[in-house]
Design a protein around this motif. Structure first.
Motif, short mmCIF file in Angstrom:
data_model
loop_
_atom_site.label_atom_id
_atom_site.label_comp_id
_atom_site.label_asym_id
_atom_site.label_seq_id
_atom_site.Cartn_x
_atom_site.Cartn_y
_atom_site.Cartn_z
N TRP A 25 -0.89 20.88 -3.80
CA TRP A 25 -1.44 19.77 -3.00
C TRP A 25 -1.50 20.12 -1.52
O TRP A 25 -2.18 19.44 -0.74
CB TRP A 25 -0.69 18.46 -3.25
CG TRP A 25 0.79 18.52 -3.01
CD1 TRP A 25 1.75 18.85 -3.92
CD2 TRP A 25 1.50 18.23 -1.80
NE1 TRP A 25 3.00 18.79 -3.34
CE2 TRP A 25 2.88 18.41 -2.05
CE3 TRP A 25 1.10 17.83 -0.52
CZ2 TRP A 25 3.86 18.20 -1.08
CZ3 TRP A 25 2.07 17.62 0.45
CH2 TRP A 25 3.43 17.81 0.18
N LEU B 90 2.00 1.84 -3.48
CA LEU B 90 0.91 2.32 -4.34
C LEU B 90 0.66 3.81 -4.11
O LEU B 90 0.57 4.60 -5.07
CB LEU B 90 -0.39 1.55 -4.04
CG LEU B 90 -0.71 0.34 -4.93
CD1 LEU B 90 0.38 -0.71 -4.82
CD2 LEU B 90 -2.06 -0.25 -4.56
N PHE B 91 0.56 4.18 -2.84
CA PHE B 91 0.27 5.58 -2.52
C PHE B 91 1.43 6.48 -2.96
O PHE B 91 1.21 7.55 -3.55
CB PHE B 91 0.02 5.74 -1.01
CG PHE B 91 -0.23 7.16 -0.59
CD1 PHE B 91 -1.29 7.90 -1.11
CD2 PHE B 91 0.60 7.78 0.34
CE1 PHE B 91 -1.52 9.21 -0.72
CE2 PHE B 91 0.36 9.08 0.75
CZ PHE B 91 -0.70 9.80 0.21
N THR B 92 2.67 6.03 -2.71
CA THR B 92 3.83 6.87 -3.04
C THR B 92 3.95 7.09 -4.54
O THR B 92 4.17 8.22 -4.99
CB THR B 92 5.13 6.23 -2.51
OG1 THR B 92 4.97 5.94 -1.12
CG2 THR B 92 6.31 7.16 -2.70
N PHE C 138 -4.98 8.96 -1.68
CA PHE C 138 -4.98 7.97 -0.59
C PHE C 138 -6.12 6.98 -0.77
O PHE C 138 -5.93 5.76 -0.67
CB PHE C 138 -5.10 8.70 0.75
CG PHE C 138 -4.74 7.88 1.95
CD1 PHE C 138 -3.41 7.77 2.36
CD2 PHE C 138 -5.71 7.24 2.69
CE1 PHE C 138 -3.06 7.03 3.49
CE2 PHE C 138 -5.38 6.49 3.82
CZ PHE C 138 -4.05 6.40 4.21
N PRO D 179 -5.93 20.02 0.15
CA PRO D 179 -5.69 18.73 0.82
C PRO D 179 -6.61 17.62 0.31
O PRO D 179 -6.31 16.45 0.51
CB PRO D 179 -5.94 19.04 2.30
CG PRO D 179 -6.65 20.34 2.34
CD PRO D 179 -6.26 21.08 1.10
N PHE E 194 0.81 -1.21 0.00
CA PHE E 194 0.00 0.00 0.00
C PHE E 194 0.85 1.28 0.00
O PHE E 194 0.54 2.24 -0.71
CB PHE E 194 -0.96 0.02 1.20
CG PHE E 194 -1.66 1.34 1.36
CD1 PHE E 194 -2.68 1.70 0.49
CD2 PHE E 194 -1.26 2.23 2.34
CE1 PHE E 194 -3.32 2.93 0.62
CE2 PHE E 194 -1.89 3.46 2.47
CZ PHE E 194 -2.92 3.82 1.60
N VAL E 195 1.93 1.26 0.80
CA VAL E 195 2.81 2.44 0.84
C VAL E 195 3.37 2.73 -0.55
O VAL E 195 3.43 3.88 -0.99
CB VAL E 195 3.96 2.26 1.87
CG1 VAL E 195 4.98 3.38 1.75
CG2 VAL E 195 3.40 2.18 3.27
N PHE F 206 1.12 9.25 -5.68
CA PHE F 206 1.41 10.61 -5.22
C PHE F 206 2.47 11.27 -6.11
O PHE F 206 2.32 12.42 -6.52
CB PHE F 206 1.90 10.56 -3.77
CG PHE F 206 2.01 11.88 -3.08
CD1 PHE F 206 0.97 12.38 -2.32
CD2 PHE F 206 3.17 12.64 -3.18
CE1 PHE F 206 1.07 13.61 -1.66
CE2 PHE F 206 3.29 13.87 -2.53
CZ PHE F 206 2.23 14.35 -1.77
N PRO G 29 -4.43 15.07 -2.14
CA PRO G 29 -3.72 13.91 -1.57
C PRO G 29 -4.67 12.91 -0.91
O PRO G 29 -4.42 11.70 -0.97
CB PRO G 29 -2.74 14.52 -0.55
CG PRO G 29 -2.98 15.97 -0.52
CD PRO G 29 -3.84 16.35 -1.66
N MET G 30 -5.78 13.39 -0.32
CA MET G 30 -6.73 12.44 0.27
C MET G 30 -7.37 11.59 -0.81
O MET G 30 -7.60 10.38 -0.61
CB MET G 30 -7.78 13.19 1.09
CG MET G 30 -7.22 13.68 2.42
SD MET G 30 -8.48 14.29 3.57
CE MET G 30 -8.62 15.99 3.00
N THR H 94 4.60 19.98 -8.29
CA THR H 94 5.44 20.46 -7.18
C THR H 94 6.67 21.18 -7.71
O THR H 94 7.02 22.27 -7.25
CB THR H 94 5.85 19.28 -6.27
OG1 THR H 94 4.68 18.67 -5.75
CG2 THR H 94 6.72 19.76 -5.12
N ILE I 182 11.40 5.63 -9.33
CA ILE I 182 10.99 4.88 -8.14
C ILE I 182 10.86 3.40 -8.45
O ILE I 182 11.27 2.55 -7.68
CB ILE I 182 9.65 5.42 -7.59
CG1 ILE I 182 9.87 6.81 -6.96
CG2 ILE I 182 9.06 4.47 -6.56
CD1 ILE I 182 8.58 7.45 -6.47
#
Lengths: 207, 207, 207
Positions: free
Chosen positions: C59, C33-35, C70, C63, C30-31, C38, C66-67, C46, C137
């Motif tokens: 972002w 996937l989110f990273t 998530f 907010p 999950f970390v 993101f 990013p939610m 950015t 990544i």
């Protein structure tokens, strides 16, 4: 000396030692030791300060921090045995840096007026990004993205706890201590018992 | 046209040519040539400007710089022989860019009120980071972190000399020339005679 | 809700789904996937905001973005089949994100007073950099730098068209739509017919 400064000093020292020991195991030269120590110690905080538009950056405002890393790298290069006494405690500086930077990052984000969810993310980035940079420099696939003991999850939990305790009216000092302690203990437990998140199960045939 | 502008123009040109030649050896297409040239020319200076909170960034304030890199990349893509005449001088643009960017970076950091040690570090980052990014893009382990001829050390020495000369009351122009010259000659000597720092000797048994 | 906000929401969603599907194919947790979601969704924007000194970052100011990522990552982790329905359309979110981010990035650069050439570059960086980060990544050599279907070129063309239409007096809404549409269609065509730039021909003997 404020609490944030004290926590930051501890986080810088432990992160730099972690990075320098990593570079020593890779047989780098002094430039490598200093660079990896610098990256682990200041990578996450630099991103945080850039994201929150805080200037001067914390290592520019506190030149004693990069000088401290320079001295630690010199010690590593000249009397490696001296620093290697810490090798057996290698997971301690890692976990301490994670916990302390997470709490500082989350706190500064809250003070900058960020939404709680964004504050947690910035705490996690502050806590974990130094290690990610170091692994990229050392040509390893960042463990944050491989199946590996929980790291970002520990940081996320500690940052979340900090915000929950604050919302219940606890003062910053106690809430920070609680958040950092939970992050550090959770991280040490993850390393000790090899706690992991499951890989996402992909059971749909490709064709 | 100030001295800093003149030095910057020279550093941008030599760095871009260095990057484009590197991308040509990797058989990239025009996008690759431009990107690597852009990264080498502006990577270090962009970090410097972000770290020092200088806006607009120097390549945004001087659109002629990215356009110059675009034209150089076009020359590289359309008449590769023309640019390859410089191939035999490949270490010259590299060393020149290192020396000039180091001096500009250190100077701007001092003018931003940074501590001398931090100013030297920002000079070194400005001078070396473009090359690091280029090597990451080209999928090589950055030579800054491998046993390789001195690079960051040359930059560090030149930046330190600049600050020492300034502290003795020498004017900026002369001190900058001296700092850049020492960096360039030291770098060329390191490439010529393969000067290196020793790898940290790790003689403590692992068990 | 302004047009820019609407376009940004579409670009964030499509980019995040693209990144999450990429991470799922790499069997991350999950970390991961989110990273990766993101990074693809917010990496280019950015950089754009940091380069243009726009604060708070988009972002941080929104907010809910990013939610949203998530939640999408949670869906990917808990009911992978649900998200994989989009797998067959994988090139669509990629192309949509490219087109929408290109237009938003170019527009914000123009509004910040950037030179047209620099504005196009910032549009291209906004559109393409998320994908570059994701591939780094995921430990792949970024396709932007390998022989691969046109990507930066599509973005460059759409951003250029946007500026040309504006200079002829067309309003922002129509010009943005035209620029984004051309980028998306050009990108889909490049993927469909494998359009590429030639590698630079290096016919001078090495010796």
């Amino acid at each position: 000396m404020t609490l944030v400064t004290l926590i930051e000093l501890g986080a810088v020292t432990s992160s730099a030692v972690f990075g320098i020991l990593l570079a020593m195991r890779k047989k780098m030269d002094f430039v490598g030791l200093f660079t990896v120590g610098f990256a682990v110690a200041f990578g996450g905080g630099t991103l945080r300060d850039l994201f929150l538009d805080r200037h001067p950056l914390f290592w520019i405002a506190n030149p004693q921090y990069p000088m401290l890393v320079f001295v630690l790298a010199l010690v590593g290069a000249l009397v490696p045995r001296r620093l290697q006494h810490f090798e057996q405690f290698i997971s301690w500086p890692d976990a301490l840096g994670l916990g302390l930077f997470t709490v500082v990052g989350t706190r500064l984000a809250v003070e900058s007026g960020c939404h709680p969810f964004v504050s947690i993310l910035i705490g996690v980035i502050t806590g974990t990004f130094g290690g990610v940079i170091a692994e990229i420099i050392c040509n390893e696939v960042p463990s944050l993205f491989r199946p590996a003991p929980l790291c970002a999850t520990c940081s996320f939990t500690g940052a979340g706890l900090l915000l929950i305790l604050l919302s219940f009216g606890m003062n910053w000092t106690l809430a920070s201590l609680a958040g950092a302690t939970v992050t550090v203990l959770f991280r040490l437990a993850a390393l000790r018992w090899n706690l992991r998140l499951p890989a996402v199960h992909d059971d749909v045939p490709a064709s």
